[in-house]
Motif scaffolding. Structure first.
Motif, mmCIF file in Angstrom:
data_model
loop_
_atom_site.group_PDB
_atom_site.id
_atom_site.type_symbol
_atom_site.label_atom_id
_atom_site.label_comp_id
_atom_site.label_asym_id
_atom_site.label_seq_id
_atom_site.Cartn_x
_atom_site.Cartn_y
_atom_site.Cartn_z
ATOM 1 N N LEU A 112 -14.438 6.083 -5.564
ATOM 2 C CA LEU A 112 -13.607 6.509 -4.431
ATOM 3 C C LEU A 112 -14.271 7.630 -3.644
ATOM 4 O O LEU A 112 -14.250 7.641 -2.415
ATOM 5 N N PHE A 122 -5.761 7.683 -9.130
ATOM 6 C CA PHE A 122 -6.072 6.950 -7.891
ATOM 7 C C PHE A 122 -5.174 7.433 -6.756
ATOM 8 O O PHE A 122 -5.646 7.750 -5.655
ATOM 9 N N CYS A 123 -3.868 7.496 -7.023
ATOM 10 C CA CYS A 123 -2.916 7.921 -5.988
ATOM 11 C C CYS A 123 -3.176 9.362 -5.553
ATOM 12 O O CYS A 123 -3.123 9.667 -4.357
ATOM 13 N N GLU A 148 -5.988 10.984 -5.664
ATOM 14 C CA GLU A 148 -7.234 11.002 -4.881
ATOM 15 C C GLU A 148 -6.957 10.517 -3.458
ATOM 16 O O GLU A 148 -7.422 11.114 -2.488
ATOM 17 N N LYS A 149 -6.169 9.451 -3.337
ATOM 18 C CA LYS A 149 -5.836 8.910 -2.011
ATOM 19 C C LYS A 149 -5.002 9.892 -1.188
ATOM 20 O O LYS A 149 -5.061 9.877 0.037
ATOM 21 N N LYS A 150 -4.219 10.745 -1.863
ATOM 22 C CA LYS A 150 -3.393 11.732 -1.158
ATOM 23 C C LYS A 150 -4.131 13.047 -0.935
ATOM 24 O O LYS A 150 -3.535 14.039 -0.532
ATOM 25 N N ILE A 185 1.584 4.176 -1.579
ATOM 26 C CA ILE A 185 1.015 5.147 -2.502
ATOM 27 C C ILE A 185 2.105 6.061 -3.095
ATOM 28 O O ILE A 185 2.099 6.307 -4.306
ATOM 29 N N ASN A 225 0.844 -1.197 0.000
ATOM 30 C CA ASN A 225 0.000 0.000 0.000
ATOM 31 C C ASN A 225 0.883 1.252 0.000
ATOM 32 O O ASN A 225 0.618 2.232 0.686
#
Length: 188
Positions: free
Chosen positions: A173, A137-138, A140-142, A91, A89
């Motif tokens: 997401l 994706f990354c 958005e996750k950050k 990122i 995981n």
């Protein structure tokens, strides 16, 4: 482990060409990958088999070897990003791989003055769209949704069909996995 064709420390007889964009006779554009990347496509298939078998550590090592012989191997960067997420995981590492591959495509597109279409239906264009999806994706996750939206807008400008389904992924997401339902108001 994949058969290693050639010595990664051997200098190519001519400098690595890098990723380029070329217009096809139909007016569509296609990304042309370096010869070193094309020559290693069988090795990449074996990495996919390793991933499917759950051998992520071995696949990760093989990807490092592939990238040491061709740093502009977009598809290998995409798989390295996927493994970084799946295995640890990680990122930031995934973002680095996806971002590098995305930038390779973006630079090739800009150098060629390509305004599209760069269709995802062309197999050679898929690594670019997969890199864009991974990078979005990354981001958005950050907590950087505006940058993820920029990637979506850029890729949709090249192929409005959104071949990597970046919009769907971002919607999922952002909604926490709940289905996104669109309502239409009477008279609207």
């Amino acid at each position: 482990m994949a058969k290693r064709k050639g010595n990664p420390n051997r200098k190519p007889s001519r400098p690595e060409q890098g990723v380029a964009a070329r217009r096809l006779s139909a007016g569509d554009w296609v990304l042309v990958h370096p010869r070193e990347a094309r020559d290693r496509s069988e090795d990449l298939e074996e990495v996919n088999d390793m991933i499917e078998a759950g051998e992520l550590d071995i696949a990760q090592d093989e990807l490092r070897w592939l990238l040491s012989g061709c740093s502009e191997f977009m598809a290998a960067h995409v798989l390295a990003g996927v493994i970084a997420i799946e295995l640890d995981n990680d990122i930031p590492l995934a973002r680095g791989h996806f971002g590098f591959a995305y930038q390779l495509g973006q630079k090739a597109i800009k150098r060629a003055k390509c305004s599209g279409p760069l269709l995802g239906a062309q197999p050679a264009n898929l690594p670019f769209y997969e890199a864009a999806r991974g990078l979005a994706f990354c981001l958005e996750k950050k907590g950087k949704p505006e940058l993820a939206d920029e990637i979506l807008a850029y890729t949709r400008g090249l192929d409005p069909r959104d071949p990597a389904e970046i919009a769907v992924m971002l919607d999922e997401l952002r909604s926490g996995g709940a289905p996104v339902i669109e309502f239409s108001l009477p008279g609207g």
